[in-house]
Structure formats: structure tokens, C-alpha cells
Motif scaffolding. Sequence first.
Motif, mmCIF file in Angstrom:
data_model
loop_
_atom_site.group_PDB
_atom_site.id
_atom_site.type_symbol
_atom_site.label_atom_id
_atom_site.label_comp_id
_atom_site.label_asym_id
_atom_site.label_seq_id
_atom_site.Cartn_x
_atom_site.Cartn_y
_atom_site.Cartn_z
ATOM 1 N N ARG A 479 2.793 10.349 -17.524
ATOM 2 C CA ARG A 479 1.456 10.040 -17.025
ATOM 3 C C ARG A 479 1.519 8.837 -16.083
ATOM 4 O O ARG A 479 2.384 7.963 -16.210
ATOM 5 C CB ARG A 479 0.490 9.751 -18.173
ATOM 6 C CG ARG A 479 0.241 10.962 -19.068
ATOM 7 C CD ARG A 479 -0.795 10.646 -20.139
ATOM 8 N NE ARG A 479 -2.109 10.339 -19.570
ATOM 9 C CZ ARG A 479 -2.997 11.247 -19.203
ATOM 10 N NH1 ARG A 479 -2.724 12.538 -19.337
ATOM 11 N NH2 ARG A 479 -4.173 10.890 -18.701
ATOM 12 N N ALA A 480 0.569 8.815 -15.152
ATOM 13 C CA ALA A 480 0.533 7.735 -14.172
ATOM 14 C C ALA A 480 -0.873 7.594 -13.621
ATOM 15 O O ALA A 480 -1.739 8.453 -13.818
ATOM 16 C CB ALA A 480 1.515 8.002 -13.039
ATOM 17 N N GLN A 481 -1.086 6.497 -12.913
ATOM 18 C CA GLN A 481 -2.261 6.312 -12.079
ATOM 19 C C GLN A 481 -1.817 6.489 -10.632
ATOM 20 O O GLN A 481 -0.688 6.168 -10.275
ATOM 21 C CB GLN A 481 -2.868 4.928 -12.303
ATOM 22 C CG GLN A 481 -3.385 4.727 -13.717
ATOM 23 C CD GLN A 481 -3.780 3.290 -13.988
ATOM 24 O OE1 GLN A 481 -3.107 2.356 -13.547
ATOM 25 N NE2 GLN A 481 -4.860 3.101 -14.729
ATOM 26 N N PHE A 482 -2.727 6.976 -9.787
ATOM 27 C CA PHE A 482 -2.351 7.370 -8.428
ATOM 28 C C PHE A 482 -3.097 6.523 -7.404
ATOM 29 O O PHE A 482 -4.298 6.258 -7.547
ATOM 30 C CB PHE A 482 -2.658 8.841 -8.191
ATOM 31 C CG PHE A 482 -2.129 9.746 -9.274
ATOM 32 C CD1 PHE A 482 -0.783 10.052 -9.350
ATOM 33 C CD2 PHE A 482 -2.984 10.268 -10.235
ATOM 34 C CE1 PHE A 482 -0.293 10.874 -10.353
ATOM 35 C CE2 PHE A 482 -2.505 11.093 -11.243
ATOM 36 C CZ PHE A 482 -1.158 11.397 -11.310
ATOM 37 N N ALA A 483 -2.372 6.121 -6.366
ATOM 38 C CA ALA A 483 -2.970 5.329 -5.301
ATOM 39 C C ALA A 483 -2.173 5.547 -4.025
ATOM 40 O O ALA A 483 -1.161 6.256 -4.011
ATOM 41 C CB ALA A 483 -2.989 3.844 -5.685
ATOM 42 N N ARG A 484 -2.638 4.941 -2.956
ATOM 43 C CA ARG A 484 -1.912 4.997 -1.686
ATOM 44 C C ARG A 484 -1.606 3.571 -1.253
ATOM 45 O O ARG A 484 -2.514 2.742 -1.144
ATOM 46 C CB ARG A 484 -2.724 5.737 -0.623
ATOM 47 C CG ARG A 484 -1.899 6.168 0.577
ATOM 48 C CD ARG A 484 -2.718 7.004 1.546
ATOM 49 N NE ARG A 484 -2.988 8.326 1.053
ATOM 50 C CZ ARG A 484 -2.195 9.385 1.197
ATOM 51 N NH1 ARG A 484 -1.022 9.233 1.811
ATOM 52 N NH2 ARG A 484 -2.536 10.564 0.734
ATOM 53 N N ALA A 485 -0.328 3.282 -1.046
ATOM 54 C CA ALA A 485 0.093 1.945 -0.649
ATOM 55 C C ALA A 485 0.076 1.817 0.869
ATOM 56 O O ALA A 485 -0.196 2.780 1.597
ATOM 57 C CB ALA A 485 1.476 1.648 -1.210
ATOM 58 N N GLY A 486 0.422 0.622 1.351
ATOM 59 C CA GLY A 486 0.408 0.394 2.787
ATOM 60 C C GLY A 486 1.677 0.842 3.475
ATOM 61 O O GLY A 486 1.644 1.601 4.447
ATOM 62 N N SER A 487 2.836 0.395 2.954
ATOM 63 C CA SER A 487 4.094 0.713 3.622
ATOM 64 C C SER A 487 5.248 0.568 2.648
ATOM 65 O O SER A 487 5.285 -0.359 1.836
ATOM 66 C CB SER A 487 4.313 -0.219 4.820
ATOM 67 O OG SER A 487 5.571 0.014 5.423
ATOM 68 N N LEU A 488 6.204 1.484 2.736
ATOM 69 C CA LEU A 488 7.438 1.431 1.958
ATOM 70 C C LEU A 488 8.599 1.287 2.924
ATOM 71 O O LEU A 488 8.720 2.058 3.885
ATOM 72 C CB LEU A 488 7.613 2.698 1.120
ATOM 73 C CG LEU A 488 8.964 2.849 0.409
ATOM 74 C CD1 LEU A 488 9.128 1.789 -0.677
ATOM 75 C CD2 LEU A 488 9.104 4.248 -0.182
ATOM 76 N N ARG A 489 9.451 0.312 2.661
ATOM 77 C CA ARG A 489 10.673 0.152 3.451
ATOM 78 C C ARG A 489 11.873 0.463 2.586
ATOM 79 O O ARG A 489 12.021 -0.074 1.487
ATOM 80 C CB ARG A 489 10.790 -1.277 3.987
ATOM 81 C CG ARG A 489 12.096 -1.524 4.757
ATOM 82 C CD ARG A 489 12.211 -2.932 5.269
ATOM 83 N NE ARG A 489 12.177 -3.914 4.198
ATOM 84 C CZ ARG A 489 13.231 -4.208 3.429
ATOM 85 N NH1 ARG A 489 14.385 -3.571 3.579
ATOM 86 N NH2 ARG A 489 13.123 -5.136 2.488
#
Length: 643
Positions: A479-489
Motif C-alpha cells: 500500500r502507498a499514498q500517491f502524488a506527483r513530484a517536481g523532478s527526479l535526477r
Amino acid sequence: MRRFATLALSGLTLALALALALVLAADGATTAAVAAPPPPAADAGAAAVAAVLARAKEASGGKAWDAVATGRLRGKLHVGGLDGVVESTEDLRTGRYVSSYSLGPTTGAEGFDGTTVWSQDASGQVRAEGSEDSRLGAADEAYRRALAYWYPERWPGGIESLGRREESGRTCDGLRIAPRGGRPFELWVDITTGLVDHVVEAGGSEKRTTFLADYRQVGGVKVAFHQRSTNGDSRYDQSLDVESVAWNLQIPEGAFAMPAPPPPDFTLPGAATSITVPFQLLNNHIYLDVKLDGKGPFRVLCDTGGANIVTPEVAKTLGLAPQGALQGRGVGEKSEDVGLVKLATLEIGGAVLKDQVFAVFDLGPLAGAEGVPQNGLVGYEVFKRFVARVDYEHRTLTLTLPAAFSYHGAGVVVPFKFNQHVPQVEGALDGIAGQFDIDTGSRAGLDLLGPFVEQHGLRQRYAPKLEGVAGWGVGGPARAQFARAGSLRLGGIEIPRPVVDLTLQTKGAFADQYVAGNVGGALLSRFNVIFDYPRQQLIFERWAASDEPMPFDRAGLWLNLAAPQEGPPAFELIDVYAGSAAEKAGLRAGDRVLAVDGKSPAELPLPVLRQRLRGDPPGTAVRFTIERAGQRQELTVTLRDQV
């Protein structure tokens, strides 16, 4: 790591981390709990520490330890229903060590030469362990093998008293020890005998306790001839019965160094230097057709860091009887029994690998989550021997002999180190640095592990609005909570606006405190990726999908394929996310989905349906025919962006 069916065969770790002389044997290869050394103890605390250590040394041999420089132990190992042998050699003056074992159909070794931590698997393949977990574990192991709690000049560390406590009917004095470059562990000394009773270490994803008993005198010092290590589940306890100990042997130069690579145990057809085979991409997972001992084809999942696995049905077809019952773990919180078999050949296209050890594991429950039958898994053993190019654009896998590989393309090279079998890269999420595992066995984009999430307050930062089942692996749902981040490097690669799963798992692989995140197929498939294990580098090549926004399920639910015995073909609605489009339409967990837009599961495979729910544009109406409490209903979900 969400690796679809990667097993944490913790039953093998004792043989890889046996402390020889000890008095202080512990499972250093899997221990953890990183922390700064404790502050200097107050006078009373320092006196208590000194008294406990002095008594333990005197009880186990006193000044006789001063003359012990090297040692070798041999013993019998028992793990998960398997019996074997182990040999361990160490230099007590420096903490260097090498251990090897034979256990049922498998063998292996581990060592530390003072700088490099290395491991060797059953087929002789060797790798330098580069993860923080391995580095810290090696420092702890070297500290114990050097008896540095008595001889601090050999390996400095902070020590503080934990006071007196009753442990399993015995009263013990406790010490918390934090070696330089390592992580804290607890040492408990029996007040009656003055001998070490047990050692406790909280690891990256589990706590392990090693009990010591049956002390015998060898060369003027006492050694624990029986050692039992447990993670709290007695089914998977690891035990060692020492058969012989020898002191002050002449150790050859280079004895602790990483072994040379083994002779090739693989072939390509004729004079070929590479082969290319097609694969299916289902649920962001790579599926290959392979032959096992000349039989097949069998469809298996390809997982970059995965162990070799076959199902019990496949083992039976091959006429192989599994040995042992080791502990198998994955992303879920449960663990399962795993037996071992040895296959003569594994064939992928024209590439043939010889004498491969496979875990035998029931993947039946995963077939429901995948929507397709599961025969097994391959990954690390294949990728370790070749340079593997995963062409997500054209759905092909190319295996090239390392000596014949030379890259001249426009891809971005990202170096990696090994986190056990898994490639791990340095990266950052919205400027927060961390170590990220690269995992084709995950269907997700980026799973953020619990300790990393909590340490950096990411739930508050991203304020996720959805929560639910995020994946399915060995051990069940995650299980998890879902979101959208800004940037992944990731190295020199930047991925804008990635979907992130903030895990809610408190046990299993996703509770590892040394890993920031797990990068899976939803993100990797936006590139063509070259996995160059021999040179420890990844190469990311852009294609059309690289510039597309990363999708997320626009219905907000989790479906599995219902078990056949439960009636006509149907999907089982496992979870409906609160606040989602599916909840608004009236769908509930437990509903049986008989058809979607009039198509039955036989006409609309689960991977295709999942792709539709992710990829169809917002505003699309999707009609679900469900059965609830014996009644049929028609409910329409209007897809919308959820994160």
C-alpha cells in the motif's frame, strides 16, 4: 524494492558473516540501524562499560587473546531445512575476513580485504558490494572480528552502557557499540558466566539476534561452539555448530581479496557476439520465453536484480525435487518457504547459461495480480554475464558479450554500484539526495521507501490525496499514498513530474532505511536502457515516450484476475481509492467485475485494461458490469487525472 518476485533468501546470510573467534558472532551482512557514534559516556557509564568488557575478556581467556593474530573456523550449517558446511578465515589484527559455504545445491562466499566488500554466488560470479548497507555491515563485521571492543587501536568505536536486563531467563549487562564507519549493535553479557550471551542488530529491513552457547576452550581462549541467529520467525533460524578452530595460521597473501572472475559458463551460438530476442511488456513488466533443461518454452519475468525462480509446477515438469525451506521475501510483509533446485541449462534465444541454481516458489497468487500465468523469473544471473540492452521502443532484449560491447550512441551514461544483486544509482528527488535502486521487476514509476519519506517529511511536502494498493509482489499487496513530484535526477538524467508512491509498508523490502527509492518499469520504459553490469554503468537512450507525461491510473482502483474456482471469469476489485473517480461512480472493494464496456476478462486481458485506465484521456466513460451480493449492476466511471 518492489522487485516483482525477488527473494531475500535470508537463510543464506549467516554463512556469509560468521565471526570466527567469537564470543561475538553476528549476522553482519544484513545488519543496520545507521546512527552517529554515541557521545562520550559519563564517568559512571565509562566505568560500567570497562567493567563489563574486562569481565567478558577475562571469562573467555583474558591475556591469552593478546597472542591470537589469525584464525580459521570450520563448522556445520543448518538453514531452512538445508544442511551444509562453512569455513571462515580472519585476521584479528585488521578485521579482514573471508567466509565460504556449501548449503544443499548452492554455494557462496563473502570477504572484506580492508577496503572492498565482495560476494560470490553459486556459479562463481563475483561482485563488489557498494551499497551503504554493505559498507556499514562490513565495518561492523571487521570491528567484531578484530575484537576491537578489547583492542580499540585495531578499530575505533564508541561504547556506552545499556544497563542490566533479564533476557530469556538470563540476566545480562548490555553495551551499545558503534564502530567507526559502521552502525550500532547491542552486545549482551551473561552476568553469571561473564560470557557473551547474544548480539542484537536492527538491520535495513529487519532486526536480527544471534545467540551464543556451548563455549569451549581452544588454545587458551573460549569460543561459542553453537550459534543461532533469528529474525524473530523461528522457522527460518540459522544455526552453526563449530567443528574445529585453529589459531595463528599462516595466511597467504591475497587470501581476503576479491576472487578473479570464473571461466565462462555461458555460450552464444556459433561465432555470434550478441543475440536479440523479443519480449512482451505487460503491466510494465518484461516477459521472456526461455527453455529450462531443454524443455519449454516457459514464460518468465525479467527482473534486473531478481533471483532465478521457477514455480513448483515447472520444477515437477523438469523432474526436480526442491531442497530446503528458506525464507522468501519481497515487497509485501509476508514471507514464504522457498526450496532450491539446480538446472543444467537456462536458454534465452541462443544464449545458454549452465548449472544455474533456481528457487522454487509458488507464484500462483501473483498470476492473479498480473493477469497472466507465471512460470518463473530470471534477471541478475543473465545480466551479470552480458551487456543487456532493453529496447522498450521495439520490445527487444539484446545480450552482448562484454568484450564485444562498445558504445558510440547519444545515450547518457549513469554509473551504478551493486546493492546486493540490484543496480543502485545516486540521484535526487526535488533536490533531496538519495540512493535509488533500478528495478525492472517493479511496475511502478518511483516507489519512495518509508524511512526516506519520514526522514524528509515527504507526506507533508507532497500532500498526497489518494491512498491504496500500489503493487503486488512476493509477500502480497503493498500500500502507498500517491502524488506527483517536481523532478527526479538519476545521475545525468532528469525526469520531470514523476508519479511517486509513498509506501506505507513497515516490513519487507520497502522498509529498508538505506534506500531512498525504487525506480520501476513505468519510468524505465520511457527510455531504452543498456544494463552494463561488467562495467557497472547504465546507459539511458531517449525515444518518443521519453517526453510524454508519466501516466497514473485515471480510475483510481486496483483489480486482480479472480481465481478460476470462484465462478465465471471475472476481475476482483481489490481496492477503490478514497476520493477517486471509481469511488464516485459507486464501485467498492470486493465487487466482482464481470465485464468492462461489455467485454469479459477473456476478451479484455487485465494488462490491456490497466493500460486503458491509465492511457485513455480524461473524460472517457468506462462501463463496469459488476456483481455485488448476488446482484448485477452497471456503473460508469468517468476517467480523470488523479494526481
